[in-house]
Each structure stands twice: as C-alpha cells, then as structure tokens.
Design an enzyme around this catalytic site. Structure first.
Site, PDB file in Angstrom:
ATOM      1  NE  ARG A  78      -2.345   0.484   3.694  1.00 30.06           N
ATOM      2  CZ  ARG A  78      -1.638   1.064   4.672  1.00 30.06           C
ATOM      3  NH1 ARG A  78      -1.264   2.317   4.580  1.00 30.06           N
ATOM      4  NH2 ARG A  78      -1.305   0.368   5.752  1.00 30.06           N
ATOM      5  CE  LYS A 132     -13.008   9.732 -17.787  1.00 29.03           C
ATOM      6  NZ  LYS A 132     -12.742   9.574 -16.350  1.00 29.03           N
ATOM      7  CG  ASP A 153      -9.533  17.367 -13.798  1.00 23.17           C
ATOM      8  OD1 ASP A 153      -8.947  16.923 -14.803  1.00 23.17           O
ATOM      9  OD2 ASP A 153     -10.385  16.711 -13.180  1.00 23.17           O
ATOM     10  CE1 TYR A 190     -17.984  12.414 -14.475  1.00 30.68           C
ATOM     11  CE2 TYR A 190     -16.625  12.392 -12.493  1.00 30.68           C
ATOM     12  CZ  TYR A 190     -17.501  11.761 -13.352  1.00 30.68           C
ATOM     13  OH  TYR A 190     -17.902  10.473 -13.095  1.00 30.68           O
TER      14      TYR A 190
END
Length: 417
Positions: free
Chosen positions: A74, A225, A200, A126
């Site tokens: 992790r 994306k 972003d 978004y």
C-alpha cells in the site's frame, strides 16, 4: 536512463511560422521520456526491457528498524513507482502520486482541507467532482462556492479570509471552457501565497498542457481517460513540485489507501508510450469531425477549441500544444431529437467516459452530469440538446459518415421554432 526534464514553457513559437496561426510547439523530448523515464532495465536484476508486474503485498526487510525502499504494497510498489516517475517527468513535475481512480485523486486533494476552510471551484465541472465538493466536502465542514473562473475578477471577488484552495478544470466538462491558468495563478498568489491552486488537466494530458509550469500547485488527472487510452483501466494521479504538498499528499495516499493495483500500473505504463501519437490522431480526427458538424444545418453550435468559432480559441492557442479530441455540440432540437441521434449512431458507442481509442457519445444531462442539480445544469446551459463527443482513432471519414446518417434520422424529430 535519465532524460533532461527542463522546466520551460514555449512562448508561442511554432513550426517556424507566424505563431498566431498555430498552437504552441510540442515538447521535443516528450516521446523519449514517455518511453524511458523510470523504465531503465538496469533497475531489474533480469534486465528486462518492460517493467515487471510486482504483485507482492509485502517485502522482506534486512533490519526491523531500518526499512528498505519497499516495505508494504500500500505504501510503495516498484511497478507503481516506475509509473509515477514517468508521469512526473511528462508533467514536468517533481512528484507524482497515483490513485485508484480520478475521483480518488480528487478526494486526496480534498484531504488537504479541514473543517472551516473555503474552496472556490469552477462552475462547470465533471458531475462526480461537482458532487464531491458540493456534498462530501460540505458535509465535512468545508465551505464551497462554484463560480465562473473564466473571468479572473469573479474569482478575486469570491476570496474570503478562510479561502484555502481554488479548483478548476481546463478545459471544462462538458462545456469546454478554458481557464487562463497563468492569470488565475497570479491572482491567487497575490491574494495569499498559501492558497492551493489545483487544475484538473484530464482532457489535455501533459502532452498538451503543463499546469504546474503555468503557476498551478497541483495537477489532477483521471488517468482512465486519454493517459490510458484503452478503456481498460480506472486510475487517477496527482502531480506537484511542492515538497510540503507532496509530503501531505503522500501521507493521504498511504493512509487512506486508495491505490491502484500493480497490474493496472503496468497497463498504464504501457499506454503512456503511445500517448503522443494517440493524441495527435485524436486531434486530427476531432478537427475534421468538428468542421463537418459546424456546417450541418441541424447543429446549432459546435464547441471545439480547435475551431476559430470557439469563444476562447486565441487563449487555447496561447496556452496549449493542441486542442485534444473532445467536442460538445448543441442540436437544433429537444430531448427526443438527442435520443434519436444517439440511438442511431453505429460507429460511436453510447457510453460515458472518454479518451479511449474508440469514439463515444453521451448525453450529459442524463449521464455524466445526471447527479448535478437541475437548476445548476440549467444555469450553466447543460441542456437536453447538448451532446458530448469523445473522438477516437477510427477513420475520420467513417466517423463523419456515422454522424451524417444519425443526424438524418434525428431530423425526423426536428420541429422548427
């Protein structure tokens, strides 16, 4: 192999011609860094060219008090480290941290805030991002205002003594509004050096824009994306060159634990190698499709930053290396016409997400932005006749034919006003 990662921004010279006619010149070493940065075969005992997938959850230690570079999966993983090194180089950043999704990255950024802090968000975001700040962040005691940050003065008027962050997309989703990032950054730091400026950059990727070089403190990505480009990985990333922000964000990544799997990191690493050639093709196809749609009698408006008709076309040319592959159009009709058009498409798939090799079309009001309150959608102009297109890598001729035949079918639902 360490590639020179010069922190410089083109000043507008392009192709040896009049800079007014082109976007910024592309980064000449981008492709080399995408292939080699963080990928040296010398770091693996086998000398393998492709970084291996390290699936182990824990790592043997030589000493109980002095931990090696990798301790627990992790906290760190060699496959993930190779990916983060590469992304940092591409974004001309000092650091990169990857997360399990784009929204997990946004949650990581929001983790820098505490109850009582104030955030200024762009008004066109978004749907998931809007909902996170409007609901989850507010429920945690963070004060949030959504404003039109394309006008710098709007942001300046929204500053409060407790403002700790400004969060924008550029271009925005789905209206493709463009932020003057250098001007916003200058205004933010003039107000208070401690305000964190977050951009972003998902729609453009580091190939077309580097927000950190323009004054942003943090760049956020949905790697799902364009960066991945194959519609088979969900992942996010944060880049920064600020040492203190990195320490805080790394702590959030380690403790919150929203990390990507080693296999997904391997796939993402693979995808970055073709990012530049894919983006060039997305732009080529999108430009052809946008020009076709702009001339179509059933299309009311085309929003594409690569067209001179875009209201911020000159700003895009000044800041970007290219306009990406996203197009938004307004049909001359209502919801029924939009539905007929979307259902008639054959090459384009009716689906959310974007940036993959395949072309996608969706209706923001009922899909990506369904969770945004109706009154906000109406205020922004996200209407039932707005279609968002992600232009893929197919033949542009076939994409235009598909648009044309679907519009002919949708014409049966067109009622002249």
């Amino acid at each position: 192999m360490k590639i020179d990662n010069q922190k410089e921004q083109s000043n507008g010279t392009s192709n040896g011609n009049n800079p007014e006619d082109f976007f910024l010149q592309a980064d000449q070493s981008f492709e080399t860094r995408a292939i080699h940065e963080g990928q040296s075969p010398d770091q693996w005992k086998s000398g393998v060219i492709v970084p291996p997938i390290h699936t182990g959850s824990t790592f043997k230690q030589a000493d109980p008090e002095e931990h090696s570079e990798y301790f627990y999966g992790r906290i760190g993983n060699p496959t993930r480290s190779a990916l983060e090194t590469c992304i940092a180089s591409l974004d001309k950043a000092k650091y990169c941290l990857t997360f399990a999704s784009g929204l997990a990255s946004i949650a990581g950024v929001a983790g820098l805030l505490k109850a009582g802090d104030h955030v200024i968000c762009g008004d066109d975001l978004y749907g998931g991002t809007h909902s996170y700040f409007k609901n989850i962040a507010k429920d945690n005691g963070v004060e949030v205002d959504f404003i039109d940050t394309t006008v710098v003065e709007n942001m300046e008027n929204a500053f409060k003594p407790n403002t700790k962050m400004v969060y924008v997309e550029s271009p925005t989703n789905p209206l493709l509004k463009i932020m003057d990032i250098p001007r916003l950054a200058a205004a933010i730091k003039s107000e208070c050096q401690d305000i964190i400026f977050v951009v972003d950059n998902t729609f453009l990727t580091p190939y077309l824009q580097n927000p950190l070089l323009m004054g942003a403190d943090i760049a956020v990505y949905s790697l799902t994306k364009y960066m991945n480009g194959h519609s088979d990985v969900i992942m996010g990333a944060i880049t920064t060159s600020d040492d203190e922000l990195y320490k805080k964000l790394a702590y959030i990544q380690h403790i919150a634990g929203s990390i990507p799997s080693p296999f997904d990191c391997y796939l993402m690493n693979r995808s970055l190698k073709t990012l530049s050639v894919r983006m060039d093709k997305h732009i080529e196809n999108a430009t052809k499709v946008a020009k076709f749609l702009e001339q179509h009698p059933l299309v009311e408006k085309v929003l594409y930053p690569g067209l001179e008709s875009h209201p911020q076309y000159k700003l895009a040319k000044r800041l970007w290396h290219g306009p990406s592959g996203m197009i938004s159009i307004f049909l001359k009709g209502d919801l029924e016409m939009s539905k007929a058009f979307l259902k008639a498409l054959k090459v384009f798939a009716l689906a959310v997400s974007l940036g993959g090799f395949e072309s996608l079309a969706e209706l923001p009001t009922t899909m990506t932005h369904e969770i945004v309150p109706a009154e906000i959608k109406e205020e922004l102009g996200i209407t039932d006749n707005l279609i968002r297109l992600s232009i893929g890598l197919e033949s542009a001729t076939d994409l235009i034919k598909d648009m044309d035949q679907a519009l002919k079918i949708a014409a049966n639902f067109y009622v002249p006003s």
